[in-house]
Design a protein around this motif. Structure first.
Motif, mmCIF file in Angstrom:
data_model
loop_
_atom_site.group_PDB
_atom_site.id
_atom_site.type_symbol
_atom_site.label_atom_id
_atom_site.label_comp_id
_atom_site.label_asym_id
_atom_site.label_seq_id
_atom_site.Cartn_x
_atom_site.Cartn_y
_atom_site.Cartn_z
ATOM 1 N N UNK A 168 0.846 -1.197 0.000
ATOM 2 C CA UNK A 168 0.000 0.000 0.000
ATOM 3 C C UNK A 168 0.880 1.245 0.000
ATOM 4 N N UNK A 169 0.368 2.291 -0.653
ATOM 5 C CA UNK A 169 1.066 3.578 -0.711
ATOM 6 C C UNK A 169 0.295 4.586 0.129
ATOM 7 N N UNK A 170 1.013 5.218 1.063
ATOM 8 C CA UNK A 170 0.368 6.196 1.946
ATOM 9 C C UNK A 170 1.040 7.551 1.791
ATOM 10 N N UNK A 171 0.268 8.597 2.082
ATOM 11 C CA UNK A 171 0.866 9.925 2.188
ATOM 12 C C UNK A 171 0.361 10.548 3.487
ATOM 13 N N UNK A 172 1.231 11.351 4.122
ATOM 14 C CA UNK A 172 0.925 11.802 5.482
ATOM 15 C C UNK A 172 0.018 13.029 5.546
ATOM 16 N N UNK A 173 -0.340 13.592 4.376
ATOM 17 C CA UNK A 173 -1.239 14.747 4.416
ATOM 18 C C UNK A 173 -1.419 15.367 3.048
ATOM 19 N N UNK A 174 -1.944 16.577 3.036
ATOM 20 C CA UNK A 174 -2.303 17.247 1.781
ATOM 21 C C UNK A 174 -1.071 17.607 0.959
ATOM 22 N N UNK A 175 -1.230 17.556 -0.354
ATOM 23 C CA UNK A 175 -0.110 17.762 -1.272
ATOM 24 C C UNK A 175 -0.139 19.149 -1.920
ATOM 25 N N UNK A 176 1.070 19.682 -2.143
ATOM 26 C CA UNK A 176 1.212 20.908 -2.926
ATOM 27 C C UNK A 176 1.247 22.189 -2.117
ATOM 28 N N UNK A 177 1.023 22.098 -0.804
ATOM 29 C CA UNK A 177 0.917 23.306 0.023
ATOM 30 C C UNK A 177 2.177 24.175 -0.057
ATOM 31 N N UNK A 178 3.348 23.554 0.082
ATOM 32 C CA UNK A 178 4.576 24.359 0.130
ATOM 33 C C UNK A 178 4.815 25.101 -1.177
ATOM 34 N N UNK A 179 4.762 24.371 -2.264
ATOM 35 C CA UNK A 179 5.052 24.992 -3.558
ATOM 36 C C UNK A 179 4.114 26.146 -3.858
ATOM 37 N N UNK A 180 2.836 25.929 -3.602
ATOM 38 C CA UNK A 180 1.866 26.980 -3.919
ATOM 39 C C UNK A 180 1.991 28.158 -2.945
ATOM 40 N N UNK A 181 2.332 27.884 -1.678
ATOM 41 C CA UNK A 181 2.517 28.974 -0.714
ATOM 42 C C UNK A 181 3.670 29.884 -1.141
ATOM 43 N N UNK A 182 4.783 29.291 -1.563
ATOM 44 C CA UNK A 182 5.933 30.096 -1.990
ATOM 45 C C UNK A 182 5.607 30.840 -3.278
ATOM 46 N N UNK A 183 5.002 30.109 -4.196
ATOM 47 C CA UNK A 183 4.610 30.689 -5.481
ATOM 48 C C UNK A 183 3.699 31.895 -5.286
ATOM 49 N N UNK A 184 2.734 31.746 -4.371
ATOM 50 C CA UNK A 184 1.729 32.789 -4.203
ATOM 51 C C UNK A 184 2.357 34.080 -3.709
ATOM 52 N N UNK A 185 3.254 33.971 -2.730
ATOM 53 C CA UNK A 185 3.837 35.194 -2.197
ATOM 54 C C UNK A 185 4.842 35.772 -3.192
ATOM 55 N N UNK A 186 5.486 34.902 -3.966
ATOM 56 C CA UNK A 186 6.451 35.412 -4.935
ATOM 57 C C UNK A 186 5.753 36.152 -6.065
ATOM 58 N N UNK A 300 -3.541 12.192 6.778
ATOM 59 C CA UNK A 300 -2.918 11.051 6.101
ATOM 60 C C UNK A 300 -3.962 10.196 5.394
ATOM 61 N N UNK A 301 -3.518 9.536 4.333
ATOM 62 C CA UNK A 301 -4.449 8.695 3.568
ATOM 63 C C UNK A 301 -3.687 7.569 2.884
#
Lengths: 340, 340
Positions: A168-186, A300-301
């Motif tokens: 099984x493949x798991x991820x610990x939480x929501x994806x893309x937050x960091x990239x979009x946060x940096x992008x948005x302020x830039x 996580x999911x």
């Protein structure tokens, strides 16, 4: 006085100005006995398991401060997470600064305080460091390299090459937050207030998962290139296929909206506080429960399954809610430079 | 094609271009199994002595190639030497590149080949790495961080705070070569052909000295700030005085002439292949013989003595051939930026 308020070339000279910078900024922030010893290498105890894990990252993110974090927090969390993915207990960091002449000393102090806070949270110590100062135009304010080391417990052998059909493949939480946060302020985009970087040390979460799912195959933090790069690396190394259930992959609505607007795939956007894990099927639920019990794993999911590779070779497939499948490729070229 | 001939932003993306850069440049040069494993941390065996030494340096030298070496050789030797000063056996390096968009791939290959050659010579392995690419103007071609780790043998406790009155001060060869070599090529000065950088890995020399002089107090490589910074750090940490015999300090005539012309003190100029050692008086001759027997220690000399500090406090004194004494201070400000 300008000479007191900004970093000067003399602060990188190896002379008295550098000595003062070390004493008044770095030792003030990073209060480790190994640093106070003042020798060229930090000497520190390491439980003698016979194997170490070593990893490094240089952080060139711009801007230096963004919603949810700054370059200092990133510099600690990024390397802690890279070392921790091996199953090692992360103990020590080195820290190498490249600072542009004229960089405000107060900003440097703030960044060091942020590094120190993240290190305390991760239970790691910064025990050695180096500072270079380059002329104006020689760097974009500040670049920070960290390297991390820890001991690998006996019997722990995690690897991206260890994935097996049925896992099984798991991820610990929501994806893309960091990239979009940096992008948005830039880019000064309107959605900036809604999205924060997820930058966080995940060595505790990894330890929790390993305790609950001792046959875990591998961990990896999906930074540059996002989930797409991480999973493509896994399938190539293991010679398998991974099928993701798109509906199960956690993505914040605001991040999805930003990605739609900008033409990005959130599965290719960088994260700095998320962990992907591949575990045997019978340990998927315990691993998920362990993630969710951790402060950084509430969302996580279980997002997919490992399968035999098709005759066409290893690949990552995404099954959409409408039953169709698409291939999730690694990013080609660059969409978000200087994200970490 | 330009896209094949220079580093592009996409090479730092975490996607397919980065994968190719890793495969075709880094794995080609640094052929370690830990790197081929392709995980985020390098896992490697370390003899379990219970203590490690960790050190780091970022290299921003300009120009990238100079008589006697280049930024790649420097990046390996500098960190190897810093770790080795602790008495540790240096085993592994991490490597973090910051590369400016447009940097020639052939130059990167040459630098990596130079790093690999230096690593082989030093018997260390580069087992993990990171690459960031910044836009044009964001760096001066290339910056390289290395961090090094090794195990500290049982019973070895070297420290700049361990110098005692009566100890002898040794240096492994001529001073000022590296700084003047870089300076000369940068400034296009006429003496450039006479002087080469001394960049060299000195972990072997340190091991030889430790075998011959087992009560060695400390080692340090006199890089930025030169011998002056190293010895001032020792006297401050140990609360002692050091008196140097100026006539005994090896300096090449060409370096002395260049320093005279430029107004530099060769004792404040950077070295990258020299080691200072403080040893008990009765181990001075064995230590000297060990240095001279090493390929990098032919010009080694005993240059001074440790004494009780005067009531005015710790200091480094230089006794001239004419019987007078002067105080050797640490460099104030900056004379040679970007020397390493």
């Amino acid at each position: 006085m300008v000479s007191n308020a900004t970093v000067q070339l003399g602060h990188g000279s190896g002379g008295t100005m550098m000595r003062r910078l070390i004493d008044e900024v770095f030792l003030e922030a990073f209060d480790a006995p190994e640093l106070h010893a003042g020798d060229d290498a930090g000497i520190a105890p390491l439980p003698p398991t016979g194997r170490i894990a070593l990893s490094t990252d240089t952080f060139v993110v711009t801007p230096h401060t963004f919603p949810g974090g700054d370059i200092g927090r990133l510099a600690v969390c990024g390397t802690v997470n890279d070392v921790a993915t091996s199953g090692a207990r992360v103990r020590y960091l080195s820290c190498g600064f490249v600072i542009e002449e004229g960089f405000p000393l107060d900003d440097l102090r703030r960044i060091c305080a942020s590094m120190a806070a993240a290190a305390r949270e991760a239970h790691v110590a910064i025990i050695t460091g180096d500072t270079k100062v380059v002329e104006r135009g020689g760097a974009d304010g500040i670049y920070i390299n960290t390297a991390g080391v820890g001991e690998v417990p006996e019997g722990v052998t995690l690897s991206g090459a260890a994935c097996r059909p049925g896992d099984a493949v798991l991820v610990s939480g929501t994806l893309g937050d960091h990239g979009i946060a940096v992008m948005s302020v830039r880019e000064g985009l309107a959605f900036s207030t809604d999205i924060e970087s997820d930058a966080a040390p995940l060595n505790g979460l990894i330890a929790d998962v390993l305790a609950a799912a001792p046959h875990t195959r591998c961990f990896r933090d999906p930074t540059r290139g996002g989930l797409a790069s991480t999973l493509n690396e896994f399938v190539t190394a293991s010679g398998v296929e991974i099928e993701l259930d798109e509906a199960a992959i956690p993505v914040r609505p605001a991040v999805r909206a930003a990605c739609d607007m900008l033409g990005y795939d959130p599965l290719q956007v960088a994260n700095e506080g998320k962990m992907v894990a591949v575990v045997p099927a019978d340990e998927a639920e315990p691993a998920l429960a362990a993630m969710r019990a951790n402060r950084y794993g509430a969302d996580a999911a279980i997002i997919g399954t490992v399968r035999e590779a098709a005759p066409t070779g290893p690949a990552v497939l995404v099954r959409t809610p409408w039953g169709s499948s698409r291939i999730l490729d690694m990013l080609v070229g660059e969409q978000l430079p200087r994200i970490c």
